[in-house]
Design a protein around this motif. Structure first.
Motif, PDB file in Angstrom:
ATOM      1  N   CYS A  51       0.824  -1.219   0.000  1.00 53.02           N
ATOM      2  CA  CYS A  51       0.000   0.000   0.000  1.00 53.02           C
ATOM      3  C   CYS A  51       0.850   1.257   0.000  1.00 53.02           C
ATOM      4  O   CYS A  51       0.527   2.229  -0.687  1.00 53.02           O
ATOM      5  CB  CYS A  51      -0.940   0.018   1.202  1.00 53.02           C
ATOM      6  N   HIS A  54       2.414   1.452  -3.534  1.00 59.61           N
ATOM      7  CA  HIS A  54       1.479   1.538  -4.661  1.00 59.61           C
ATOM      8  C   HIS A  54       0.112   2.041  -4.198  1.00 59.61           C
ATOM      9  O   HIS A  54      -0.888   1.324  -4.331  1.00 59.61           O
ATOM     10  CB  HIS A  54       1.332   0.172  -5.330  1.00 59.61           C
ATOM     11  N   PRO A  55       0.025   3.254  -3.688  1.00 59.95           N
ATOM     12  CA  PRO A  55      -1.248   3.727  -3.141  1.00 59.95           C
ATOM     13  C   PRO A  55      -2.359   3.848  -4.192  1.00 59.95           C
ATOM     14  O   PRO A  55      -3.518   3.566  -3.884  1.00 59.95           O
ATOM     15  CB  PRO A  55      -0.908   5.089  -2.531  1.00 59.95           C
ATOM     16  N   GLU A  56      -2.027   4.238  -5.413  1.00 60.71           N
ATOM     17  CA  GLU A  56      -3.063   4.390  -6.438  1.00 60.71           C
ATOM     18  C   GLU A  56      -3.663   3.042  -6.813  1.00 60.71           C
ATOM     19  O   GLU A  56      -4.883   2.899  -6.940  1.00 60.71           O
ATOM     20  CB  GLU A  56      -2.506   5.082  -7.693  1.00 60.71           C
ATOM     21  N   GLU A  57      -2.803   2.036  -7.001  1.00 60.75           N
ATOM     22  CA  GLU A  57      -3.289   0.708  -7.359  1.00 60.75           C
ATOM     23  C   GLU A  57      -4.154   0.121  -6.250  1.00 60.75           C
ATOM     24  O   GLU A  57      -5.169  -0.527  -6.512  1.00 60.75           O
ATOM     25  CB  GLU A  57      -2.129  -0.242  -7.667  1.00 60.75           C
ATOM     26  N   ALA A  59      -5.897   1.800  -3.970  1.00 61.02           N
ATOM     27  CA  ALA A  59      -7.171   2.522  -3.944  1.00 61.02           C
ATOM     28  C   ALA A  59      -8.086   2.048  -5.065  1.00 61.02           C
ATOM     29  O   ALA A  59      -9.289   1.835  -4.862  1.00 61.02           O
ATOM     30  CB  ALA A  59      -6.927   4.023  -4.045  1.00 61.02           C
ATOM     31  N   GLN A  60      -7.533   1.841  -6.262  1.00 66.46           N
ATOM     32  CA  GLN A  60      -8.337   1.369  -7.392  1.00 66.46           C
ATOM     33  C   GLN A  60      -8.863  -0.040  -7.145  1.00 66.46           C
ATOM     34  O   GLN A  60     -10.007  -0.342  -7.458  1.00 66.46           O
ATOM     35  CB  GLN A  60      -7.526   1.414  -8.688  1.00 66.46           C
TER      36      GLN A  60
END
Length: 70
Positions: A51, A54-57, A59-60
């Motif tokens: 997390c 890769h926060p964007e991945e 969240a998605q």
């Protein structure tokens, strides 16, 4: 995200236990319950590390999961 060889081996050994629990909803043999606390801690640590990297991945993936549950 890379993990060290020992962590990988530990995850591979525990994978059948996780599969049994997820598919059966329970542990069928006492020996399968060994290391579940360690597995939970390891998964939590790996998830937190992923997390943060890769926060964007992450969240998605959460949004996708919520959408699929509707």
């Amino acid at each position: 995200m890379e993990i060290d060889a020992e962590t990988f081996r530990r995850l591979r050994r525990l994978a059948p236990v996780v599969d049994d629990i997820l598919n059966a909803g329970e542990v069928e043999h006492a020996s399968q319950a060994v290391n579940l606390a360690a597995l939970a801690q390891l998964c939590s640590t790996l998830f937190d590390a992923y997390c943060s990297m890769h926060p964007e991945e992450t969240a998605q993936a959460n949004l996708d999961m919520l959408e699929s549950q509707k």
